[in-house]
Design an enzyme around this catalytic site. Sequence first.
Site, PDB file in Angstrom:
ATOM      1  N   HIS A   1       0.839  -1.204   0.000  1.00  0.00           N
ATOM      2  CA  HIS A   1       0.000   0.000   0.000  1.00  0.00           C
ATOM      3  C   HIS A   1       0.872   1.252   0.000  1.00  0.00           C
ATOM      4  O   HIS A   1       1.835   1.336   0.738  1.00  0.00           O
ATOM      5  CB  HIS A   1      -0.900   0.022   1.240  1.00  0.00           C
ATOM      6  CG  HIS A   1      -2.018  -0.963   1.175  1.00  0.00           C
ATOM      7  ND1 HIS A   1      -3.059  -0.975   2.055  1.00  0.00           N
ATOM      8  CD2 HIS A   1      -2.262  -1.975   0.302  1.00  0.00           C
ATOM      9  CE1 HIS A   1      -3.901  -1.943   1.740  1.00  0.00           C
ATOM     10  NE2 HIS A   1      -3.422  -2.579   0.688  1.00  0.00           N
TER      11      HIS A   1
ATOM     12  N   TYR B   1      -9.056   4.536   8.396  1.00  0.00           N
ATOM     13  CA  TYR B   1      -9.220   4.725   9.849  1.00  0.00           C
ATOM     14  C   TYR B   1     -10.242   5.839  10.018  1.00  0.00           C
ATOM     15  O   TYR B   1     -10.062   6.921   9.448  1.00  0.00           O
ATOM     16  CB  TYR B   1      -7.913   5.175  10.509  1.00  0.00           C
ATOM     17  CG  TYR B   1      -6.822   4.127  10.538  1.00  0.00           C
ATOM     18  CD1 TYR B   1      -6.075   3.824   9.398  1.00  0.00           C
ATOM     19  CD2 TYR B   1      -6.516   3.451  11.709  1.00  0.00           C
ATOM     20  CE1 TYR B   1      -5.066   2.866   9.433  1.00  0.00           C
ATOM     21  CE2 TYR B   1      -5.512   2.493  11.755  1.00  0.00           C
ATOM     22  CZ  TYR B   1      -4.790   2.205  10.614  1.00  0.00           C
ATOM     23  OH  TYR B   1      -3.798   1.254  10.648  1.00  0.00           O
TER      24      TYR B   1
ATOM     25  N   PRO C   1      -3.706  -1.461  19.128  1.00  0.00           N
ATOM     26  CA  PRO C   1      -3.481  -1.849  17.728  1.00  0.00           C
ATOM     27  C   PRO C   1      -3.627  -0.737  16.681  1.00  0.00           C
ATOM     28  O   PRO C   1      -3.197  -0.921  15.546  1.00  0.00           O
ATOM     29  CB  PRO C   1      -4.529  -2.951  17.503  1.00  0.00           C
ATOM     30  CG  PRO C   1      -5.544  -2.774  18.572  1.00  0.00           C
ATOM     31  CD  PRO C   1      -4.856  -2.159  19.737  1.00  0.00           C
TER      32      PRO C   1
ATOM     33  N   LYS D   1       1.383  -1.520  15.009  1.00  0.00           N
ATOM     34  CA  LYS D   1       2.819  -1.551  15.338  1.00  0.00           C
ATOM     35  C   LYS D   1       3.297  -2.825  16.048  1.00  0.00           C
ATOM     36  O   LYS D   1       4.487  -3.112  16.067  1.00  0.00           O
ATOM     37  CB  LYS D   1       3.172  -0.349  16.235  1.00  0.00           C
ATOM     38  CG  LYS D   1       3.130   0.975  15.523  1.00  0.00           C
ATOM     39  CD  LYS D   1       4.296   1.109  14.570  1.00  0.00           C
ATOM     40  CE  LYS D   1       4.058   2.203  13.554  1.00  0.00           C
ATOM     41  NZ  LYS D   1       4.460   1.883  12.195  1.00  0.00           N
TER      42      LYS D   1
ATOM     43  N   TYR E   1       3.879   5.804  10.482  1.00  0.00           N
ATOM     44  CA  TYR E   1       3.020   4.713  10.040  1.00  0.00           C
ATOM     45  C   TYR E   1       3.809   3.673   9.244  1.00  0.00           C
ATOM     46  O   TYR E   1       3.683   2.466   9.486  1.00  0.00           O
ATOM     47  CB  TYR E   1       1.872   5.289   9.204  1.00  0.00           C
ATOM     48  CG  TYR E   1       0.749   4.328   8.935  1.00  0.00           C
ATOM     49  CD1 TYR E   1      -0.183   4.010   9.926  1.00  0.00           C
ATOM     50  CD2 TYR E   1       0.609   3.717   7.690  1.00  0.00           C
ATOM     51  CE1 TYR E   1      -1.209   3.122   9.688  1.00  0.00           C
ATOM     52  CE2 TYR E   1      -0.419   2.831   7.436  1.00  0.00           C
ATOM     53  CZ  TYR E   1      -1.335   2.535   8.442  1.00  0.00           C
ATOM     54  OH  TYR E   1      -2.351   1.648   8.196  1.00  0.00           O
TER      55      TYR E   1
HETATM   56  P1  FAD Z   1       3.075 -13.695  20.306  1.00  0.00           P
HETATM   57  O1  FAD Z   1       2.633 -13.642  18.903  1.00  0.00           O
HETATM   58  O2  FAD Z   1       2.072 -13.520  21.386  1.00  0.00           O
HETATM   59  O3  FAD Z   1       3.821 -15.086  20.511  1.00  0.00           O
HETATM   60  C1  FAD Z   1       4.197 -15.568  21.782  1.00  0.00           C
HETATM   61  C2  FAD Z   1       4.166 -17.095  21.762  1.00  0.00           C
HETATM   62  O4  FAD Z   1       4.690 -17.579  22.979  1.00  0.00           O
HETATM   63  C3  FAD Z   1       2.758 -17.652  21.639  1.00  0.00           C
HETATM   64  O5  FAD Z   1       2.684 -18.507  20.524  1.00  0.00           O
HETATM   65  C4  FAD Z   1       2.532 -18.353  22.968  1.00  0.00           C
HETATM   66  O6  FAD Z   1       1.717 -19.515  22.828  1.00  0.00           O
HETATM   67  C5  FAD Z   1       3.947 -18.712  23.382  1.00  0.00           C
HETATM   68  N1  FAD Z   1       4.143 -18.881  24.847  1.00  0.00           N
HETATM   69  C6  FAD Z   1       3.648 -18.120  25.844  1.00  0.00           C
HETATM   70  N2  FAD Z   1       4.050 -18.601  27.046  1.00  0.00           N
HETATM   71  C7  FAD Z   1       4.806 -19.684  26.791  1.00  0.00           C
HETATM   72  C8  FAD Z   1       5.490 -20.618  27.626  1.00  0.00           C
HETATM   73  N3  FAD Z   1       5.481 -20.494  28.950  1.00  0.00           N
HETATM   74  N4  FAD Z   1       6.166 -21.620  27.038  1.00  0.00           N
HETATM   75  C9  FAD Z   1       6.190 -21.762  25.695  1.00  0.00           C
HETATM   76  N5  FAD Z   1       5.553 -20.891  24.848  1.00  0.00           N
HETATM   77  C10 FAD Z   1       4.876 -19.872  25.396  1.00  0.00           C
HETATM   78  N6  FAD Z   1       0.522  -5.854  15.289  1.00  0.00           N
HETATM   79  C11 FAD Z   1       0.941  -5.287  14.124  1.00  0.00           C
HETATM   80  O7  FAD Z   1       2.143  -5.102  13.933  1.00  0.00           O
HETATM   81  N7  FAD Z   1       0.078  -4.916  13.136  1.00  0.00           N
HETATM   82  C12 FAD Z   1      -1.257  -5.105  13.280  1.00  0.00           C
HETATM   83  O8  FAD Z   1      -1.996  -4.796  12.342  1.00  0.00           O
HETATM   84  C13 FAD Z   1      -1.749  -5.671  14.509  1.00  0.00           C
HETATM   85  N8  FAD Z   1      -3.060  -5.883  14.686  1.00  0.00           N
HETATM   86  C14 FAD Z   1      -3.464  -6.588  15.780  1.00  0.00           C
HETATM   87  C15 FAD Z   1      -4.800  -6.879  15.878  1.00  0.00           C
HETATM   88  C16 FAD Z   1      -5.250  -7.614  16.958  1.00  0.00           C
HETATM   89  C17 FAD Z   1      -6.724  -7.909  17.058  1.00  0.00           C
HETATM   90  C18 FAD Z   1      -4.329  -8.078  17.972  1.00  0.00           C
HETATM   91  C19 FAD Z   1      -4.799  -8.899  19.144  1.00  0.00           C
HETATM   92  C20 FAD Z   1      -2.984  -7.780  17.865  1.00  0.00           C
HETATM   93  C21 FAD Z   1      -2.542  -7.033  16.785  1.00  0.00           C
HETATM   94  N9  FAD Z   1      -1.199  -6.732  16.643  1.00  0.00           N
HETATM   95  C22 FAD Z   1      -0.791  -6.076  15.506  1.00  0.00           C
HETATM   96  C23 FAD Z   1      -0.212  -7.146  17.649  1.00  0.00           C
HETATM   97  C24 FAD Z   1       0.556  -8.389  17.246  1.00  0.00           C
HETATM   98  O9  FAD Z   1      -0.330  -9.447  16.917  1.00  0.00           O
HETATM   99  C25 FAD Z   1       1.501  -8.793  18.391  1.00  0.00           C
HETATM  100  O10 FAD Z   1       2.237  -7.659  18.758  1.00  0.00           O
HETATM  101  C26 FAD Z   1       2.455  -9.935  17.977  1.00  0.00           C
HETATM  102  O11 FAD Z   1       1.774 -11.165  17.955  1.00  0.00           O
HETATM  103  C27 FAD Z   1       3.658 -10.027  18.931  1.00  0.00           C
HETATM  104  O12 FAD Z   1       4.448 -11.127  18.584  1.00  0.00           O
HETATM  105  P2  FAD Z   1       5.287 -11.928  19.656  1.00  0.00           P
HETATM  106  O13 FAD Z   1       6.056 -12.943  18.894  1.00  0.00           O
HETATM  107  O14 FAD Z   1       6.008 -10.983  20.544  1.00  0.00           O
HETATM  108  O15 FAD Z   1       4.201 -12.611  20.615  1.00  0.00           O
HETATM  109  C1  DHB Z   2      -4.811  -4.184  10.758  1.00  0.00           C
HETATM  110  C2  DHB Z   2      -4.784  -4.049  12.125  1.00  0.00           C
HETATM  111  C3  DHB Z   2      -4.423  -2.834  12.677  1.00  0.00           C
HETATM  112  O1  DHB Z   2      -4.357  -2.686  14.007  1.00  0.00           O
HETATM  113  C4  DHB Z   2      -4.106  -1.752  11.879  1.00  0.00           C
HETATM  114  O2  DHB Z   2      -3.786  -0.581  12.443  1.00  0.00           O
HETATM  115  C5  DHB Z   2      -4.124  -1.895  10.512  1.00  0.00           C
HETATM  116  C6  DHB Z   2      -4.475  -3.130   9.951  1.00  0.00           C
HETATM  117  C7  DHB Z   2      -5.187  -5.476  10.166  1.00  0.00           C
HETATM  118  O3  DHB Z   2      -5.454  -6.422  10.915  1.00  0.00           O
HETATM  119  O4  DHB Z   2      -5.228  -5.566   8.924  1.00  0.00           O
END
Ligand code: FAD
Ligand code: DHB
Length: 399
Positions: free
Chosen positions: A75, A204, A295, A299, A387
């Site tokens: 995009h 947004y 969210p 980020k 962004y």
């Molecule tokens: P996670 O993805 O949470 O991974 C952690 C892993 O550790 C999990 O698989 C878990 O099962 C495992 N774990 C936990 N405890 C243990 C243990 N004791 N032993 C073994 N394994 C364990 N971010 C963006 O950048 N862009 C977006 O558009 C965006 N939109 C979002 C929309 C929603 C609805 C949500 C909920 C989040 C969004 N985020 C977004 C945030 C993003 O999904 C998270 O920041 C991202 O998943 C972080 O990655 P991570 O690897 O740090 O943690």
């Molecule tokens: C999406 C999620 C977000 O939080 C955002 O700011 C933009 C896109 C998504 O899930 O596509």
Amino acid sequence: MKKISTQVGIIGAGPAGLTLAHWLKKLGIDSVILEHRSRSYIESRVRAGLLEQNTVSIFKNLGLADRLLREGHEHHGVYLSFDGNRIRIPFGELTGGRNITIYGQQEVVKDFTGAWIDGGGELYFEAQAKQIQGLDTPRPIIHFEHEGEPAELECDFVAACDGFHGIGRQTMPAGSFNEYTITYPFSWLGILANVAPSSEELVYAYHENGFALHSLRSSTVSRLYLQVDNDDHVDNWPDERIWEELALRLGTKGWSLQSGPIFEKSITPMRSFMIDNMQHQRLFLAGDAAHIVPPTGGKGMNLAVADIKHLVDGLVDFYQNNSLKTLDKYSQTALRRIWRAQDFSNFMTTLFHKQSEHGSFTYQLQKAKFDYIQMSEAAATTIAENYVGLPFETFETNV
Ligand code: FAD
Ligand code: DHB
């Protein structure tokens, strides 16, 4: 008892843990991943979708972006809407050609997990890390449970990439960090629907009924979000009500929202969470284990990957030069970028969510901010560069 040994023990197969494992492998450093959940669970967990250019570049350099480049959507701008007045922020002119890509987080997890296992990488599913010991020794041990049996992973360093509820942060001694939290008085209802996106770029929107976001996953699947109350429930939101509310909040003259069958619905609370130290001896926290951003602005996943860049820099310095100097600066280096993203995510959240009565002082301030973005290229540039994500060099040079 099963005993394994490696150089870097990674807890968590989310974007942070998987990126770290692949990056270390590319540099000839061994690692083992422990993941609490099953493979099918992590590969189908619907979450983020917005990848910064930095993130895509890292994935490309790791040789893991083939499907992302084929199926992801690049995009070059984003729409912002306030009370039905929609403006476009073009990234190209304002950021020297940087952009974002939309590609589901669960697709990243699928690609990375598949490549790791196919390449002979060790990843234990349904393996919950229970305790970390010996962090003050050269060979800490992660105690975990696998198939109902206790097991041990011995390593040089522990990377806690285990999300907000993991044991990494809980293992940090009390007093070794400060916590900062904002809990917002609203949540997001997120849906996935089998319908072609009604806008090629994200929208947004602030509306007097609350925030809405139009995003997408492919030419046939749309991803949309609505601001709802914290105590709301998906059962209160039949499909028809969701589409009506989205059409109202995202609406602008001459544009209409196409609806279609909804196949995923969930509610996520919103919070900002930070700690000011991400290292204790040989334990390093990365991603959601150390910080949560609301969210709005997408980020979270990008910060998780950015943390890994800094952690890899430190681990390389250790394995190549036998120096802990860069690792000991990990927290400080990573936190600078994280605070920037915290500020931007909070800015986007407070700008576009309904926080108090429509027409109140707070509303007028939100409207004034939006007006400023509309009238000032400087303000629009601020939005655009945050962004798409600031280059890593920005944080290294402007100290
Ligand atoms: P996670 O993805 O949470 O991974 C952690 C892993 O550790 C999990 O698989 C878990 O099962 C495992 N774990 C936990 N405890 C243990 C243990 N004791 N032993 C073994 N394994 C364990 N971010 C963006 O950048 N862009 C977006 O558009 C965006 N939109 C979002 C929309 C929603 C609805 C949500 C909920 C989040 C969004 N985020 C977004 C945030 C993003 O999904 C998270 O920041 C991202 O998943 C972080 O990655 P991570 O690897 O740090 O943690
Ligand atoms: C999406 C999620 C977000 O939080 C955002 O700011 C933009 C896109 C998504 O899930 O596509």
